[in-house]
Design a protein around this motif. Structure first.
Motif, PDB file in Angstrom:
ATOM      1  N   PHE A 145     -10.484  -7.885  -3.380  1.00  0.00           N
ATOM      2  CA  PHE A 145     -10.508  -8.919  -2.187  1.00  0.00           C
ATOM      3  C   PHE A 145     -11.745  -8.665  -1.084  1.00  0.00           C
ATOM      4  O   PHE A 145     -11.849 -10.025  -0.682  1.00  0.00           O
ATOM      5  N   GLY A 146     -12.208  -8.004  -1.171  1.00  0.00           N
ATOM      6  CA  GLY A 146     -13.386  -7.633  -0.145  1.00  0.00           C
ATOM      7  C   GLY A 146     -13.449  -6.409   0.738  1.00  0.00           C
ATOM      8  O   GLY A 146     -12.123  -5.717   0.442  1.00  0.00           O
ATOM      9  N   PRO A 147     -14.062  -6.293   1.654  1.00  0.00           N
ATOM     10  CA  PRO A 147     -14.193  -5.142   2.439  1.00  0.00           C
ATOM     11  C   PRO A 147     -12.523  -5.067   3.218  1.00  0.00           C
ATOM     12  O   PRO A 147     -11.898  -6.035   3.701  1.00  0.00           O
ATOM     13  N   VAL A 148     -12.160  -3.766   3.487  1.00  0.00           N
ATOM     14  CA  VAL A 148     -10.951  -3.482   3.867  1.00  0.00           C
ATOM     15  C   VAL A 148     -11.127  -3.753   5.499  1.00  0.00           C
ATOM     16  O   VAL A 148     -11.947  -2.908   6.277  1.00  0.00           O
ATOM     17  N   ASP A 149     -10.159  -4.409   6.164  1.00  0.00           N
ATOM     18  CA  ASP A 149     -10.041  -4.573   7.728  1.00  0.00           C
ATOM     19  C   ASP A 149      -9.117  -3.756   8.176  1.00  0.00           C
ATOM     20  O   ASP A 149      -9.098  -3.617   9.308  1.00  0.00           O
ATOM     21  N   MET A 150      -7.881  -3.788   7.386  1.00  0.00           N
ATOM     22  CA  MET A 150      -6.630  -3.056   8.013  1.00  0.00           C
ATOM     23  C   MET A 150      -6.207  -1.972   7.003  1.00  0.00           C
ATOM     24  O   MET A 150      -6.125  -2.197   5.880  1.00  0.00           O
ATOM     25  N   TYR A 151      -5.718  -0.833   7.506  1.00  0.00           N
ATOM     26  CA  TYR A 151      -4.968   0.245   7.049  1.00  0.00           C
ATOM     27  C   TYR A 151      -3.562   0.706   7.764  1.00  0.00           C
ATOM     28  O   TYR A 151      -3.621   1.200   8.653  1.00  0.00           O
ATOM     29  N   PHE A 152      -2.614   0.581   6.726  1.00  0.00           N
ATOM     30  CA  PHE A 152      -1.201   0.892   7.211  1.00  0.00           C
ATOM     31  C   PHE A 152      -0.730   2.285   6.427  1.00  0.00           C
ATOM     32  O   PHE A 152      -0.259   2.314   5.413  1.00  0.00           O
ATOM     33  N   ALA A 153      -1.075   3.395   7.391  1.00  0.00           N
ATOM     34  CA  ALA A 153      -0.761   4.573   6.804  1.00  0.00           C
ATOM     35  C   ALA A 153       0.926   4.537   6.990  1.00  0.00           C
ATOM     36  O   ALA A 153       1.196   5.284   8.049  1.00  0.00           O
TER      37      ALA A 153
END
Length: 272
Positions: free
Chosen positions: A81-89
């Motif tokens: 998809f491309g660079p990660v914008d959001m991370y939900f830990a």
């Protein structure tokens, strides 16, 4: 932050809150990597997302407490998809009641409930600072603001998760990195209501404490609260508003709060 067009990773995404967040993100126009220790569960969630929103989700089985596994999630997201914008830990575990948890159990709880957040931030935040934008969402618990009757490993590591999220927000909030911390009480998931064959729930007294403290919400409702908070860039996400009142009472008179918690615990134990 608007989620439309963003690339997100959701850990513990094979069910419960994580699965609901992954679906809500896709419905909002994001593309999502669904990660879970149970690869089949992650694939099921991603498959349902893609049925409604084609090419919006990818799935991977991974132990997200492991730094190399997190590196693999990021690489997969970038490839698909491309660079990660959001991370939900979001991945989390409970623990044995009392002082019964051994060193191995403590290490595992610390790894999953805390170090998994730290390891993800170490890999993502520097790039977000360079780009001037990124979002880290930590799933802690009301137990991280109050405490958890029964499991010391859960109470301690959820407090630590809140503390790490606060630190991230203070340290990087003026450098484009947004942080939110989710602290729900009862949610209708296997953590609260495990299958009879599984021993991974909160335990009878702890579960009773959670269910008697307020409404048990559905994961989709919690996910909606999470996305609303992300859009508003609010730090503290409280699907159960009464948690804030309890937190204020705790801070106003700590000794009174401790006495009350001891009475509450004794009452719950009498009912077992």
């Amino acid at each position: 932050m608007k989620v439309a067009g963003k690339v997100a990773i959701v850990t513990g995404g094979g069910a419960g809150i994580g699965g609901a967040i992954a679906r809500a993100l896709a419905e909002g126009g994001a593309r999502v990597v669904v990660a879970d220790l149970d690869a089949a569960a992650a694939q099921t969630v991603a498959g349902k997302i893609n049925a409604d929103h084609p090419a919006s989700a990818a799935a991977v089985g991974a132990d997200v407490a492991d730094a190399d596994a997190i590196r693999g999630l990021i690489a997969l997201a970038e490839k698909e998809f491309g660079p990660v914008d959001m991370y939900f830990a979001n991945a989390g575990i409970t623990g044995a009641p009392g002082l019964e948890a051994d060193e191995t159990a403590w290490d595992r709880s610390i790894d999953v409930n805390l170090r998994a957040h730290i390891r993800a931030a170490q890999q993502l935040v520097p790039g977000w600072v360079e780009r001037g934008e990124g979002y880290f969402v930590s799933t802690a618990s009301a137990a991280g603001l109050l405490t958890q009757i029964g499991s010391a490993t859960y109470a301690v590591t959820k407090h630590a998760a809140v503390g790490f999220a606060e630190w991230l927000g203070v340290t990087y909030g003026d450098r484009g990195v947004r942080v939110s911390c989710l602290c729900p009480q009862g949610v209708n998931t296997k953590l609260l209501f495990p299958d009879e064959s599984e021993g991974d729930g909160l335990g009878a007294a702890a579960a009773k404490a959670v269910t008697s403290a307020g409404e048990v919400l559905e994961p989709a409702q919690v996910a909606a609260d999470v996305l609303a908070a992300v859009e508003d860039e609010r730090f503290l996400i409280l699907p159960h508003p009464q948690v804030l009142d309890m937190y204020r009472r705790k801070g106003a008179d700590y000794d009174r709060w401790l006495r009350g918690m001891r009475r509450y615990q004794a009452k719950l134990l009498e009912q077992e």
